[in-house]
Design a protein around this motif. Sequence first.
Motif, PDB file in Angstrom:
ATOM      1  N   PHE A  55      36.954  21.432  67.325  1.00 37.49           N
ATOM      2  CA  PHE A  55      36.321  20.352  66.793  1.00 37.49           C
ATOM      3  C   PHE A  55      36.418  20.246  65.837  1.00 37.49           C
ATOM      4  O   PHE A  55      36.454  18.943  64.556  1.00 37.49           O
ATOM      5  CB  PHE A  55      35.071  20.400  67.184  1.00 37.49           C
TER       6      PHE A  55
ATOM      7  N   PRO B 274      27.135  18.223  72.089  1.00 35.52           N
ATOM      8  CA  PRO B 274      28.543  18.518  72.815  1.00 35.52           C
ATOM      9  C   PRO B 274      28.484  18.718  74.644  1.00 35.52           C
ATOM     10  O   PRO B 274      27.983  19.787  74.543  1.00 35.52           O
ATOM     11  CB  PRO B 274      29.620  19.773  72.585  1.00 35.52           C
TER      12      PRO B 274
ATOM     13  N   LYS C 250      36.440  14.669  70.984  1.00 35.68           N
ATOM     14  CA  LYS C 250      35.139  14.329  70.043  1.00 35.68           C
ATOM     15  C   LYS C 250      34.953  13.892  68.081  1.00 35.68           C
ATOM     16  O   LYS C 250      33.943  13.474  67.564  1.00 35.68           O
ATOM     17  CB  LYS C 250      35.140  15.746  70.979  1.00 35.68           C
TER      18      LYS C 250
ATOM     19  N   LEU D  39      34.374  11.095  66.618  1.00 35.23           N
ATOM     20  CA  LEU D  39      32.894  11.052  66.113  1.00 35.23           C
ATOM     21  C   LEU D  39      32.824  10.852  64.544  1.00 35.23           C
ATOM     22  O   LEU D  39      32.180  10.475  63.456  1.00 35.23           O
ATOM     23  CB  LEU D  39      31.816  12.485  65.557  1.00 35.23           C
TER      24      LEU D  39
END
Length: 219
Positions: free
Chosen positions: A41, A102, A113, A117
């Motif tokens: 992430f 998530p 993601k 974001l």
Amino acid sequence: MIEDIQAAIPLGLLLSFMIGPVFFVLLETSATKGFRAGVCFDVGVVVADIVFLVIAYFSSFQLLENLSNEPGLFVFGGMILLVYGVYLFAKKAKKKTTTARPSKGGYVGLFIKGFLLNFINIGVLAFWLGLIIVVGPSLENDPERMLVFFSTVILVYFGTDLMKIILAKQLKRYLTIERIVLITKGLGIVLIICGIVLITKGFLPKERFNLKEEIERIS
């Protein structure tokens, strides 16, 4: 080069603790899905920062070239930092300190993601643009020095994030709403001060801020 690296380290640490959606999703992902998921992430987040940084650099290249001849352009970078600082200072913390949890998926999905974001936040682009305009003249607009400086910022930022990933559960426990508000307002005040100083620098005569000449005069 050593001086540029030393100057970049505190900035990387500061960026890593800027409170926002990415900050909390990173903690949530790391605490619920583990270290690897948190890293994937965060890599997406960092890649988005790098993309924004490249866009900001090339879009401000002409400004950097003319900055020494037009000190008033400092006002532009100062206004960006000032507005962003006011936004952080006035921003109210939500009762829920994390964004949507998530969804379950592979590491590629977490990377995407993190990238999206961060990328959808236009304030990040504005921040990098203002920072480049602020830092560029002090680095003599030298592409090599700027590469070293901002690479150090990103590496310190990512390294600090790795520590947050490892300590995710402990950090979540201590991040109360009141502390989040204090941290956010503190960061906002820092940016406001930097913005005001930069705007003042743009309005005052150039010779008042010619640090290089002052050093040469003393020596």
